[in-house]
Design a protein around this motif. Structure first.
Motif, PDB file in Angstrom:
ATOM      1  N   PRO A  73       0.822  -1.200   0.000  1.00 14.37           N
ATOM      2  CA  PRO A  73       0.000   0.000   0.000  1.00 14.37           C
ATOM      3  C   PRO A  73       0.861   1.257   0.000  1.00 14.37           C
ATOM      4  CG  PRO A  73       0.107  -0.927   2.194  1.00 14.37           C
ATOM      5  CD  PRO A  73       0.810  -1.897   1.273  1.00 14.37           C
ATOM      6  N   MET A  74       0.215   2.380  -0.194  1.00 15.87           N
ATOM      7  CA  MET A  74       0.867   3.673  -0.122  1.00 15.87           C
ATOM      8  C   MET A  74       1.354   3.932   1.299  1.00 15.87           C
ATOM      9  SD  MET A  74       1.000   6.469  -2.250  1.00 15.87           S
ATOM     10  CE  MET A  74      -0.542   6.347  -3.155  1.00 15.87           C
ATOM     11  N   ARG A  75       2.544   4.513   1.424  1.00 20.49           N
ATOM     12  CA  ARG A  75       3.022   4.912   2.745  1.00 20.49           C
ATOM     13  C   ARG A  75       2.446   6.280   3.085  1.00 20.49           C
ATOM     14  NH1 ARG A  75       9.096   5.202   3.453  1.00 20.49           N
ATOM     15  NH2 ARG A  75       8.504   5.258   5.649  1.00 20.49           N
ATOM     16  N   ARG A  76       1.760   6.337   4.203  1.00 22.05           N
ATOM     17  CA  ARG A  76       1.233   7.621   4.663  1.00 22.05           C
ATOM     18  C   ARG A  76       2.005   8.005   5.913  1.00 22.05           C
ATOM     19  NH1 ARG A  76      -1.910  10.515   7.924  1.00 22.05           N
ATOM     20  NH2 ARG A  76      -3.354  12.038   7.047  1.00 22.05           N
ATOM     21  N   ASP A  98       3.064  11.696   0.413  1.00 21.33           N
ATOM     22  CA  ASP A  98       2.767  10.264   0.478  1.00 21.33           C
ATOM     23  C   ASP A  98       3.301   9.539  -0.751  1.00 21.33           C
ATOM     24  OD1 ASP A  98       1.370  10.751   2.806  1.00 21.33           O
ATOM     25  OD2 ASP A  98      -0.596  10.773   1.835  1.00 21.33           O
ATOM     26  N   ARG A  99       3.093  10.129  -1.911  1.00 24.09           N
ATOM     27  CA  ARG A  99       3.505   9.476  -3.151  1.00 24.09           C
ATOM     28  C   ARG A  99       5.021   9.428  -3.283  1.00 24.09           C
ATOM     29  NH1 ARG A  99      -1.132  10.005  -2.565  1.00 24.09           N
ATOM     30  NH2 ARG A  99      -2.841   9.275  -3.880  1.00 24.09           N
ATOM     31  N   GLU A 100       5.685  10.501  -2.889  1.00 24.33           N
ATOM     32  CA  GLU A 100       7.144  10.504  -2.953  1.00 24.33           C
ATOM     33  C   GLU A 100       7.739   9.504  -1.969  1.00 24.33           C
ATOM     34  OE1 GLU A 100       8.373  14.577  -2.509  1.00 24.33           O
ATOM     35  OE2 GLU A 100       8.001  15.029  -4.632  1.00 24.33           O
ATOM     36  N   PRO A 218     -12.892  -2.454   4.525  1.00 26.93           N
ATOM     37  CA  PRO A 218     -13.250  -1.319   5.379  1.00 26.93           C
ATOM     38  C   PRO A 218     -12.557  -0.043   4.928  1.00 26.93           C
ATOM     39  CG  PRO A 218     -11.571  -2.633   6.437  1.00 26.93           C
ATOM     40  CD  PRO A 218     -11.921  -3.342   5.142  1.00 26.93           C
ATOM     41  N   VAL A 219     -12.908   1.052   5.552  1.00 24.85           N
ATOM     42  CA  VAL A 219     -12.235   2.320   5.320  1.00 24.85           C
ATOM     43  C   VAL A 219     -11.647   2.818   6.633  1.00 24.85           C
ATOM     44  CG1 VAL A 219     -13.581   3.050   3.317  1.00 24.85           C
ATOM     45  CG2 VAL A 219     -14.428   3.584   5.612  1.00 24.85           C
ATOM     46  N   MET A 220     -10.561   3.574   6.502  1.00 25.15           N
ATOM     47  CA  MET A 220      -9.960   4.267   7.637  1.00 25.15           C
ATOM     48  C   MET A 220     -10.439   5.712   7.572  1.00 25.15           C
ATOM     49  SD  MET A 220      -8.173   1.918   9.112  1.00 25.15           S
ATOM     50  CE  MET A 220      -7.171   2.873  10.245  1.00 25.15           C
ATOM     51  N   TRP A 248       0.023   3.316   7.560  1.00 25.08           N
ATOM     52  CA  TRP A 248       0.131   4.542   8.337  1.00 25.08           C
ATOM     53  C   TRP A 248       1.369   4.471   9.212  1.00 25.08           C
ATOM     54  CZ3 TRP A 248      -4.314   8.009   8.353  1.00 25.08           C
ATOM     55  CH2 TRP A 248      -5.327   7.560   7.497  1.00 25.08           C
ATOM     56  N   THR A 249       2.280   5.423   9.076  1.00 23.07           N
ATOM     57  CA  THR A 249       3.551   5.409   9.786  1.00 23.07           C
ATOM     58  C   THR A 249       3.717   6.697  10.596  1.00 23.07           C
ATOM     59  OG1 THR A 249       4.569   4.074   8.041  1.00 23.07           O
ATOM     60  CG2 THR A 249       6.052   5.232   9.539  1.00 23.07           C
TER      61      THR A 249
END
Length: 256
Positions: A73-76, A98-100, A218-220, A248-249
């Motif tokens: 997943p994408m790193r947030r 997030d994308r970078e 689900p959604v966050m 999520w980090t």
């Protein structure tokens, strides 16, 4: 050895997915083939696939079959995505950060933008210190990773804080260089601290459609209040994120 029961079949397929036998984007064998291979009937296969689908490991795609979902997943990045050096002294707004951090390509129009003046509902009114029904600006965004929606984010502002600024213009993408936080800073309301509350729930029908969610995902939900140094609240935001599309980090110093 023949597999007995849909849970056992699901466990076997889950292991095969995690070990890379069926990599992200791969299509699982047809259901009749799985039934023959594991010595079970079609009903058992369907139940096993349904279990994997509910776990977010696979999704049915018309004319393709059962497809293993893409990962990672994408790193947030929690606090780091809001770093002032990104938006105040640079031009990296939060969704770009997030994308970078995830090594993904991006363009500013990956974020849509819809602005309207409306009456504050009770939650928005309380967050902004207003009476229910008071006028507020709503800025709603849908953010994508390529063609895949990742989340929605809707921010609310007091009109006197943002009237006549790029934050109330409907142009797609961020609200100019540095995004909304830079705009607020120029208005004399520099963001200083915020509170984020994160929870999980099942999506509404509208969210399933907008975020293109598979069954069972689900959604966050993120709720954010942003303040100036003197504790003036300058933004209230609600974000709805596809759970499997983010990791999520948070990095922080432990309090005394």
């Amino acid at each position: 050895m023949a597999t007995s029961g849909y849970r056992e079949l699901a466990a076997s397929l889950r292991t095969a997915i995690r070990q890379g036998e069926y990599p992200p984007g791969a299509t699982l064998p047809k259901q009749d083939e799985l039934a023959e291979r594991h010595g079970v009937n079609i009903k058992t296969v369907r139940q096993a696939i349904g279990l994997l689908e509910a776990e977010g490991l696979v999704t049915p795609i018309r004319r393709r079959g059962t497809v293993v979902r893409e990962r990672p997943p994408m790193r947030r990045l929690g606090a780091e995505r809001y770093s002032k050096r990104k938006w105040k002294f640079g031009d990296t707004v939060a969704f770009v950060a997030d994308r970078e951090a995830s090594g993904r390509s991006w363009k500013l129009t990956d974020q849509t933008n819809t602005v309207r003046l409306l009456s504050a509902d009770p939650e928005v009114a309380e967050a902004l210190g207003l009476s229910p029904g008071a006028p507020v600006y709503e800025r709603a965004r849908l953010v994508k990773d390529g063609e895949q929606p990742t989340h929605t984010l809707t921010s609310y502002y007091r009109p006197e804080h943002v009237e006549g600024t790029p934050l109330v213009e409907p142009t797609p993408g961020p609200a100019g260089r540095g995004g909304g936080f830079a705009v607020l800073t120029l208005q004399g309301y520099e963001p200083d601290h915020m509170t984020e509350t994160i929870s999980a729930r099942m999506p509404t029908p509208d969210e399933i459609e907008v975020l293109n969610l598979p069954a069972g995902e689900p959604v966050m939900v993120l709720v954010r209040q942003t303040y100036t140094a003197d504790d003036t609240v300058i933004e209230f935001a609600r974000g709805v994120h596809a759970a499997s599309r983010f990791a999520w980090t948070y990095t922080f110093t432990l309090p005394d």
